[in-house]
Design an enzyme around this catalytic site. Structure first.
Site, PDB file in Angstrom:
ATOM      1  CG  ASP A   9      -8.432  -4.652  -2.833  1.00 21.10           C
ATOM      2  OD1 ASP A   9      -9.645  -4.508  -2.644  1.00 21.10           O
ATOM      3  OD2 ASP A   9      -7.733  -3.819  -3.428  1.00 21.10           O
ATOM      4  CG  HIS A  36      -2.092   0.877   1.090  1.00 23.62           C
ATOM      5  ND1 HIS A  36      -2.037   2.232   1.274  1.00 23.62           N
ATOM      6  CD2 HIS A  36      -3.365   0.582   0.722  1.00 23.62           C
ATOM      7  CE1 HIS A  36      -3.239   2.740   1.042  1.00 23.62           C
ATOM      8  NE2 HIS A  36      -4.060   1.764   0.700  1.00 23.62           N
TER       9      HIS A  36
HETATM   10  N1  CMC Z   1       3.991  -7.744  -4.223  1.00 20.92           N
HETATM   11  C1  CMC Z   1       5.333  -7.802  -4.284  1.00 20.92           C
HETATM   12  N2  CMC Z   1       6.118  -6.706  -4.193  1.00 20.92           N
HETATM   13  C2  CMC Z   1       5.521  -5.526  -4.020  1.00 20.92           C
HETATM   14  C3  CMC Z   1       4.127  -5.412  -3.948  1.00 20.92           C
HETATM   15  C4  CMC Z   1       3.362  -6.582  -4.036  1.00 20.92           C
HETATM   16  N3  CMC Z   1       2.032  -6.536  -3.992  1.00 20.92           N
HETATM   17  N4  CMC Z   1       3.807  -4.114  -3.765  1.00 20.92           N
HETATM   18  C5  CMC Z   1       4.964  -3.438  -3.756  1.00 20.92           C
HETATM   19  N5  CMC Z   1       6.008  -4.281  -3.909  1.00 20.92           N
HETATM   20  C6  CMC Z   1       7.426  -3.932  -3.929  1.00 20.92           C
HETATM   21  C7  CMC Z   1       7.822  -3.330  -5.251  1.00 20.92           C
HETATM   22  O1  CMC Z   1       8.215  -4.307  -6.184  1.00 20.92           O
HETATM   23  C8  CMC Z   1       8.962  -2.420  -4.833  1.00 20.92           C
HETATM   24  O2  CMC Z   1      10.092  -3.235  -4.590  1.00 20.92           O
HETATM   25  P1  CMC Z   1      11.583  -2.701  -4.936  1.00 20.92           P
HETATM   26  O3  CMC Z   1      11.756  -1.465  -4.092  1.00 20.92           O
HETATM   27  O4  CMC Z   1      12.468  -3.826  -4.563  1.00 20.92           O
HETATM   28  O5  CMC Z   1      11.571  -2.387  -6.405  1.00 20.92           O
HETATM   29  C9  CMC Z   1       8.510  -1.892  -3.472  1.00 20.92           C
HETATM   30  O6  CMC Z   1       7.628  -2.890  -2.966  1.00 20.92           O
HETATM   31  C10 CMC Z   1       7.788  -0.568  -3.532  1.00 20.92           C
HETATM   32  O7  CMC Z   1       6.755  -0.632  -4.537  1.00 20.92           O
HETATM   33  P2  CMC Z   1       6.086   0.633  -5.206  1.00 20.92           P
HETATM   34  O8  CMC Z   1       5.463   0.221  -6.496  1.00 20.92           O
HETATM   35  O9  CMC Z   1       7.037   1.778  -5.248  1.00 20.92           O
HETATM   36  O10 CMC Z   1       4.986   0.977  -4.172  1.00 20.92           O
HETATM   37  P3  CMC Z   1       3.750   1.930  -4.461  1.00 20.92           P
HETATM   38  O11 CMC Z   1       3.503   2.701  -3.220  1.00 20.92           O
HETATM   39  O12 CMC Z   1       3.909   2.725  -5.703  1.00 20.92           O
HETATM   40  O13 CMC Z   1       2.597   0.878  -4.756  1.00 20.92           O
HETATM   41  C11 CMC Z   1       0.708  -0.456  -4.672  1.00 20.92           C
HETATM   42  C12 CMC Z   1       1.501   0.652  -3.964  1.00 20.92           C
HETATM   43  C13 CMC Z   1      -0.601  -0.670  -3.888  1.00 20.92           C
HETATM   44  C14 CMC Z   1       0.361   0.008  -6.090  1.00 20.92           C
HETATM   45  C15 CMC Z   1       1.550  -1.757  -4.723  1.00 20.92           C
HETATM   46  O14 CMC Z   1       1.856  -2.193  -3.414  1.00 20.92           O
HETATM   47  C16 CMC Z   1       0.879  -2.876  -5.511  1.00 20.92           C
HETATM   48  O15 CMC Z   1       1.011  -2.904  -6.742  1.00 20.92           O
HETATM   49  N6  CMC Z   1       0.125  -3.798  -4.819  1.00 20.92           N
HETATM   50  C17 CMC Z   1      -0.616  -4.830  -5.503  1.00 20.92           C
HETATM   51  C18 CMC Z   1      -1.968  -4.267  -5.953  1.00 20.92           C
HETATM   52  C19 CMC Z   1      -2.939  -4.090  -4.817  1.00 20.92           C
HETATM   53  O16 CMC Z   1      -3.104  -4.961  -3.977  1.00 20.92           O
HETATM   54  N7  CMC Z   1      -3.626  -2.928  -4.814  1.00 20.92           N
HETATM   55  C20 CMC Z   1      -4.665  -2.619  -3.831  1.00 20.92           C
HETATM   56  C21 CMC Z   1      -4.265  -1.469  -2.958  1.00 20.92           C
HETATM   57  S1  CMC Z   1      -5.284  -1.308  -1.493  1.00 20.92           S
HETATM   58  C22 CMC Z   1      -6.868  -0.971  -2.047  1.00 20.92           C
HETATM   59  C23 CMC Z   1      -6.962   0.326  -2.750  1.00 20.92           C
HETATM   60  O17 CMC Z   1      -6.691   1.371  -2.190  1.00 20.92           O
HETATM   61  O18 CMC Z   1      -7.358   0.290  -3.923  1.00 20.92           O
END
Ligand code: CMC
Length: 385
Positions: A322, A268
């Site tokens: 989720d 998140h």
């Molecule tokens: N599985 C594996 N690795 C992850 C995940 C995940 N679900 N989420 C983040 N990471 C890793 C990512 O690969 C990165 O690693 P590194 O620094 O080694 O490259 C690190 O964590 C930071 O990721 P980020 O993309 O910079 O984080 P963000 O704040 O931009 O992304 C997010 C937040 C929610 C988009 C992301 O965690 C994600 O894609 N999660 C899966 C989709 C999901 O479950 N979304 C629902 C969110 S909650 C409900 C809502 O509000 O809609």
């Protein structure tokens, strides 16, 4: 000019009294009340009143508000015909986005953004959305439409329209809690979208339509469907290998992490610990899964959570709302492609709360972009390119 903050992380773009999030401590409050307290004691209708008025209602106010919402369960004349003219293959989130947009054509004053008008439009949309989703689902399944019942609560009426029979009190409570948990969540992507749209003094229908488009994405509300798909994939894999699903979880997750794939339902932007909605849903989904013969799904989810904590917990990646809502919705008997519409159905309340706040103290959103392209480039005639 300074470089852009990618994803606007940490940028404060609006003020709100609706919800407060402490991502380090895992706290979520609506108007100061802990989400856990609301989930245990409130109802969705009362929560919506809270979000739209920044206080809990007294009994008379709640009755009046509930009555006004129930008056809007029925669709405006003509909407039903429009809905049953859609292709049965259409995806529910696309249907919802289109039909909420179409609702504006049944409003004689769609553009009014004074606060009483904006509240009325928000109430219209909130009242109509469950009917739109339930009608479309029955229509595509070739079943007769079940018209709303004003004597039922928001949650009970939706399940009744969807399944054609009155839901059990336990199902209603489970669904109502899901609605409360998804109602609002700070300046998330879809809420920001709604605020950006309404800040042009465009209308409530446009703002909510845009927000639905944002919510659909797999990085936002679409993740709950992907969680269920992942659980299904694991079960399929186990069947192919002649193993129990619990045995293939570890290699499945490790393989995906090795390939740098995201595990949906984890991570998140704000929470660096477990999302408090997920904490609540975890316990809750166990109960409802046990009651409905789906305990295996809960056990699989719990094992995925353990592996993820071991592998990526140190990066602050924990289950989000989720993750366990997927098992909960499945146990309630909802079809996979209705999971994200359920999120939307509840979040209409939060989107509207933020639009009302925006309208009460509006300034047009108009950020800047850091230009990183070339300058002073001579125009090349087409034959010279
Ligand atoms: N599985 C594996 N690795 C992850 C995940 C995940 N679900 N989420 C983040 N990471 C890793 C990512 O690969 C990165 O690693 P590194 O620094 O080694 O490259 C690190 O964590 C930071 O990721 P980020 O993309 O910079 O984080 P963000 O704040 O931009 O992304 C997010 C937040 C929610 C988009 C992301 O965690 C994600 O894609 N999660 C899966 C989709 C999901 O479950 N979304 C629902 C969110 S909650 C409900 C809502 O509000 O809609």
């Amino acid at each position: 000019m300074a470089l852009a903050v990618k994803g606007l992380e940490g940028i404060v773009a609006a003020e709100t009294k609706s919800s407060f999030i402490d991502g380090e401590k895992g706290i979520l409050e609506y108007v100061g009340i802990a989400i856990d307290d609301l989930a245990r004691n409130s109802t969705f209708e009362e929560t919506v009143f809270l979000l739209w008025n920044n206080r809990l209602p007294n009994k008379a106010e709640l009755d009046e508000f509930t009555g006004m919402l129930r008056d809007r369960y029925e669709l405006p004349p003509g909407m039903e015909q429009r809905l049953v003219a859609l292709p049965t293959s259409a995806q529910p989130m696309h249907v919802l986005r289109t039909m909420v947009s179409a609702l504006s054509m049944h409003d004689l004053e769609p553009n009014k953004v004074d606060l009483p008008s904006a509240r009325r439009k928000a109430l219209n949309i909130l009242g109509h959305v469950p009917t739109l989703i339930a009608y479309f689902d029955r229509y595509r399944r070739g079943l007769p439409l079940v018209h709303p019942r004003k004597d039922l609560s928001f949650a009970a009426n939706f399940l009744y329209m969807l399944n054609g029979k009155e839901p059990t009190p336990a199902m209603v409570r489970a669904f109502d809690i899901c609605m409360i948990l998804h109602a609002d969540h700070g300046l998330n992507n879809s809420t920001f979208t709604a605020r950006v749209i309404i800040s042009t003094l465009s209308d409530m229908y446009s703002a909510i339509t845009g927000a639905i488009g944002s919510l659909r994405g797999p990085l936002h509300g679409g993740a709950n469907e992907e969680v269920m798909e992942m659980l299904g994939e694991i079960e399929k894999l186990a069947k192919e290998q002649g193993k129990d699903a619990m045995e293939v979880i570890e290699p499945y997750i490790m393989d995906r992490l090795k390939r740098k794939e995201r595990i949906m339902g984890f991570g998140h932007r704000v929470y660096k610990t477990i999302d408090p909605r997920a904490t609540f849903l975890k316990t809750f989904s166990k109960q409802i899964a046990a009651d409905t013969g789906n305990l295996k799904l809960y056990e699989m989810s719990s094992k995925i959570e353990q592996i993820m904590a071991r592998e990526v917990g140190s990066k602050g990646i924990y289950p989000n709302v989720d993750f366990y809502s997927a098992t909960t919705y499945h146990s309630i008997g909802l079809k996979l492609d209705l999971f994200t519409p359920m999120f939307a159905m509840s979040r209409v309340s939060g989107w509207a709360a933020h639009c009302l706040e925006q309208l009460a103290d509006n300034r047009l959103f108009r950020p800047a972009a850091a230009y990183i392209g070339p300058h002073a480039v001579a125009y090349a005639p087409i034959e010279k390119r």
